[in-house]
Design an enzyme around this catalytic site. Structure first.
Site, mmCIF file in Angstrom:
data_model
loop_
_atom_site.group_PDB
_atom_site.id
_atom_site.type_symbol
_atom_site.label_atom_id
_atom_site.label_comp_id
_atom_site.label_asym_id
_atom_site.label_seq_id
_atom_site.Cartn_x
_atom_site.Cartn_y
_atom_site.Cartn_z
ATOM 1 N N GLY A 50 0.772 -1.071 -0.055
ATOM 2 C CA GLY A 50 0.001 -0.083 0.030
ATOM 3 C C GLY A 50 0.688 0.988 -0.021
ATOM 4 N N CYS A 77 5.298 -6.202 1.549
ATOM 5 C CA CYS A 77 5.695 -4.792 1.734
ATOM 6 C C CYS A 77 4.941 -3.925 2.833
ATOM 7 C CB CYS A 77 5.326 -4.224 0.330
ATOM 8 S SG CYS A 77 6.200 -2.638 0.089
ATOM 9 N N GLU A 172 4.123 -10.990 -6.596
ATOM 10 C CA GLU A 172 2.954 -10.659 -7.509
ATOM 11 C C GLU A 172 3.363 -10.325 -8.912
ATOM 12 O OE1 GLU A 172 3.395 -9.011 -4.955
ATOM 13 O OE2 GLU A 172 1.877 -7.026 -4.922
ATOM 14 N N SER A 225 -20.540 -3.600 -28.432
ATOM 15 C CA SER A 225 -19.900 -2.960 -29.330
ATOM 16 C C SER A 225 -19.496 -3.772 -30.372
ATOM 17 C CB SER A 225 -18.699 -2.195 -28.667
ATOM 18 O OG SER A 225 -17.727 -3.229 -28.379
ATOM 19 N N GLY A 226 -19.508 -5.232 -29.917
ATOM 20 C CA GLY A 226 -18.927 -6.294 -30.934
ATOM 21 C C GLY A 226 -17.462 -6.584 -30.446
ATOM 22 N N GLY A 227 -16.929 -5.855 -29.480
ATOM 23 C CA GLY A 227 -15.797 -6.344 -28.858
ATOM 24 C C GLY A 227 -15.651 -7.259 -28.085
ATOM 25 N N SER A 230 -17.392 -6.608 -24.102
ATOM 26 C CA SER A 230 -18.911 -6.321 -23.866
ATOM 27 C C SER A 230 -19.675 -7.595 -24.295
ATOM 28 C CB SER A 230 -19.323 -5.367 -24.645
ATOM 29 O OG SER A 230 -19.122 -5.185 -26.131
ATOM 30 N N THR A 231 -19.092 -8.348 -25.181
ATOM 31 C CA THR A 231 -19.579 -9.696 -25.652
ATOM 32 C C THR A 231 -19.619 -10.505 -24.547
ATOM 33 O OG1 THR A 231 -18.953 -9.317 -27.849
ATOM 34 C CG2 THR A 231 -19.618 -11.626 -27.302
ATOM 35 N N LYS A 384 -7.374 -8.936 -19.778
ATOM 36 C CA LYS A 384 -7.800 -9.373 -21.051
ATOM 37 C C LYS A 384 -7.720 -10.724 -21.422
ATOM 38 C CE LYS A 384 -9.228 -7.391 -25.096
ATOM 39 N NZ LYS A 384 -10.059 -6.378 -24.979
ATOM 40 N N ASP A 465 -1.354 8.039 -66.637
ATOM 41 C CA ASP A 465 -0.259 9.129 -67.302
ATOM 42 C C ASP A 465 -1.025 10.503 -66.684
ATOM 43 O OD1 ASP A 465 1.326 7.705 -68.443
ATOM 44 O OD2 ASP A 465 0.207 7.634 -70.222
ATOM 45 N N LYS A 520 4.811 3.809 -28.700
ATOM 46 C CA LYS A 520 4.060 4.609 -27.644
ATOM 47 C C LYS A 520 4.998 4.190 -26.610
ATOM 48 C CE LYS A 520 -0.067 4.701 -24.737
ATOM 49 N NZ LYS A 520 -1.259 4.363 -24.584
ATOM 50 N N GLU A 526 -3.797 5.134 -30.944
ATOM 51 C CA GLU A 526 -4.655 6.055 -31.911
ATOM 52 C C GLU A 526 -3.774 7.143 -32.161
ATOM 53 O OE1 GLU A 526 -7.562 4.597 -33.093
ATOM 54 O OE2 GLU A 526 -7.782 3.084 -31.627
#
Ligand code: XMP
Length: 528
Positions: A50, A77, A172, A225-227, A230-231, A384, A465, A520, A526
């Protein structure tokens, strides 16, 4: 069950995740939980790390009754300092130097049960990850040292007769190379926890929890959303309460090619979920006209999305009026994952101003106020890859389970500048070719996220051309595990050129294709 009491470290959830990987069932509760509030008897208790110092006025402390429960305890810890503080208040001092990062740890053997935590570990140097300010200045009474590092003479301690252990490092995190083995020593060998937890048990538990939570009247709604997130959340909800769950797909006009149709087939027809598709594309595209600032695009799409969604919720409530389960729409399902939770917490920090991505924070807030909706988030503790495993267990097909993430504001933030129907069409077609060719090449699952964006500038080309001015497509494909940092995918050049050729040949109005190679940070995934 192993109980983890959470003192608020950024990595506490990884403890329960590692235990799940060991097939050990664990529950995480706030550190302020009283023993008398527990509905089960844990086989062992972990006190997490913590951000506090035990001496701070407002520092949280564990209910001392847990120490009388006579089950093994492991303090990590802050948890170690808390043990020392509870068992003798003078032993913690602020570390002379705060210690962050890698350290080499060696176990001290005693030929007694105190050796069990490091059994098979740290004979030679074991690489561990430290992140702490305070450390122990001396052993609490009745304890001995079981591991040391150069900076921490009490990197691991154990009670001489009771199964109480404390470690200064974080087992962990993956940077502690054999941290999972240490957690196994504690949970399985010391606590005697069974390794029989499976994803199917998570499903049973969640279904029971959801049913209890929502009761037997009223409707539950959720945006899909189709992701994959959410599915999976929707599928779980369907298992729990059947047709009282209503999924709503709002087509904001900036989805991928054929996406609305595909979601309808998968969720509605294949998974049998009660699904309403609202085609609001004209309303969205009209409002997006002349909006070029990406944050304004996000805000407009987010707000309009809620308007449409609220209208649908009312219709759903009304339609259920004369059914046996009639009742208000009281619950709102979200497929929030654990990393979204971390990111929305760190939202308070400086990183918050980069992009207002997470509809996690923004979207429900207004809805909650307007309708008194309550959030239900069955995936909140999962990562995920665990959601993907859960999806497979729930019978969702592999293609959907492995899908790349797609942002809520859709192609609108991948069209730099003006979002017009013509430009949406071009971006969509180019994206479709790109993704199809990646799939055909068998590399879709090696890439974490890929898409085609459309630039604001135009490029001069020569076609038959003739001088021809056309749009510029920017391809982006990245590899990442957490989406916080990412590298560009290293394409085979022949494949990249073949993709480029097909896009220029098949998408009217495009004269040039480029590949974005920036990592990134400094770029983001994005482009806007
Ligand atoms: P960035 O661009 O910040 O993206 O590197 C990291 C991840 O977040 C997704 N993303 C969004 N998702 N609404 C969303 O639902 C948004 O406005 C948004 N912006 C970025 C991005 O696709 C990537 O997976």
């Amino acid at each position: 069950t192993i109980l983890t009491l959470d003192f608020g470290s950024q990595v506490t959830h990884l403890i329960t995740r590692r235990l799940r990987e060991l097939n050990v069932y664990s529950e995480m509760l706030p550190c302020t939980t009283k023993l008398s509030e527990l509905k089960f008897k844990p086989k062992g208790i972990i006190l997490s790390g913590g951000p506090y110092s035990v001496y701070e006025k407002d520092a949280p402390h564990v209910d001392p009754a847990f120490f009388d429960l006579d089950v093994p305890i492991l303090g990590i810890c802050y948890g170690l300092q808390e043990l020392a503080w509870r068992l003798s208040k003078d032993n913690v001092i602020a570390g002379v130097e705060r210690e962050f990062g890698h350290a080499d740890l060696k176990a001290d053997r005693h030929n007694s049960p105190v050796d069990r935590l490091f059994e098979g570990l740290a004979e030679d140097a074991m690489q561990v990850w430290m992140s702490h300010g305070d450390k122990l200045s001396q052993l609490p009474p009745g304890f001995c040292t079981i591991a040391t590092t150069q900076n921490s003479p009490y990197a691991g301690i154990a009670h001489e007769t009771k199964p109480i252990f404390g470690i200064q490092f974080h087992p962990e995190v993956t940077h502690t190379l054999r941290g999972k083995d240490l957690l196994k020593n504690f949970a399985v060998n010391i606590c005697g926890a069974e390794q029989n937890w499976k994803m199917s048990k998570f499903i049973d538990q969640e279904i029971t929890r959801i049913r209890k939570l929502v009761g037997d009247k009223g409707q539950v709604i959720g945006a899909v959303s189709g992701g994959v997130d959410s599915t999976v959340a929707a599928r779980l909800m369907k298992e729990a309460i059947g047709d009282r769950f209503h999924a709503v797909l709002v087509d904001q006009g900036v989805m991928r090619l054929n996406e609305a149709k595909q979601v309808k087939e998968t969720l509605g027809e294949h998974l049998g979920i009660n699904l309403t598709v609202v085609d609001a594309s004209e309303r969205f595209l009209a409002g997006l006209k002349d909006v070029v600032d990406p944050e304004k695009k996000r805000k407009f799409i987010g707000n309009t999305f809620i308007d449409v969604f609220e209208e649908e919720a009312l219709k759903i409530e009304k339609a259920a009026e004369n059914t046996p389960t009639a009742g208000k729409v009281e619950w709102f399902l979200q497929g929030t994952l654990y990393p979204d939770v971390i990111e929305s917490i760190s939202f308070k920090g400086p990183s918050s101003t980069i992009k207002t991505h997470h509809n996690v924070g923004g979207l429900p807030a207004r809805m909650m106020n307007g309708q008194g909706l309550k959030l239900i988030e069955p995936l909140r503790e999962l990562f995920k890859d665990e959601v993907r495993a859960l999806g497979r267990e729930l019978g969702i097909n592999e293609e959907l389970v492995m899908r790349h993430p797609f942002p809520g504001p859709g192609i609108a933030i991948r069209i730099l500048g003006d979002v017009t129907p013509e430009r949406v069409e071009i971006a969509r077609k180019a994206d479709y070719i790109f993704i199809s060719m990646i799939k055909e090449a068998g590399i879709y699952n090696n890439i974490s996220q890929a898409y085609a964006a459309l630039d604001t500038n135009r490029a001069i080309g020569v076609m038959g051309d003739k001088r021809q001015e056309g749009y510029i497509i920017i391809l982006r494909a990245v590899v990442t595990t957490d989406f916080m940092t990412a590298e560009a995918y290293k394409f085979d050049m022949d494949l990249l050129m073949a993709i480029s050729r097909r896009i220029v040949n098949e998408v009217d109005g495009v004269s040039c294709v480029t590949y974005n190679t920036t990592s990134k940070p400094p770029a983001t995934i994005e482009m806007q």
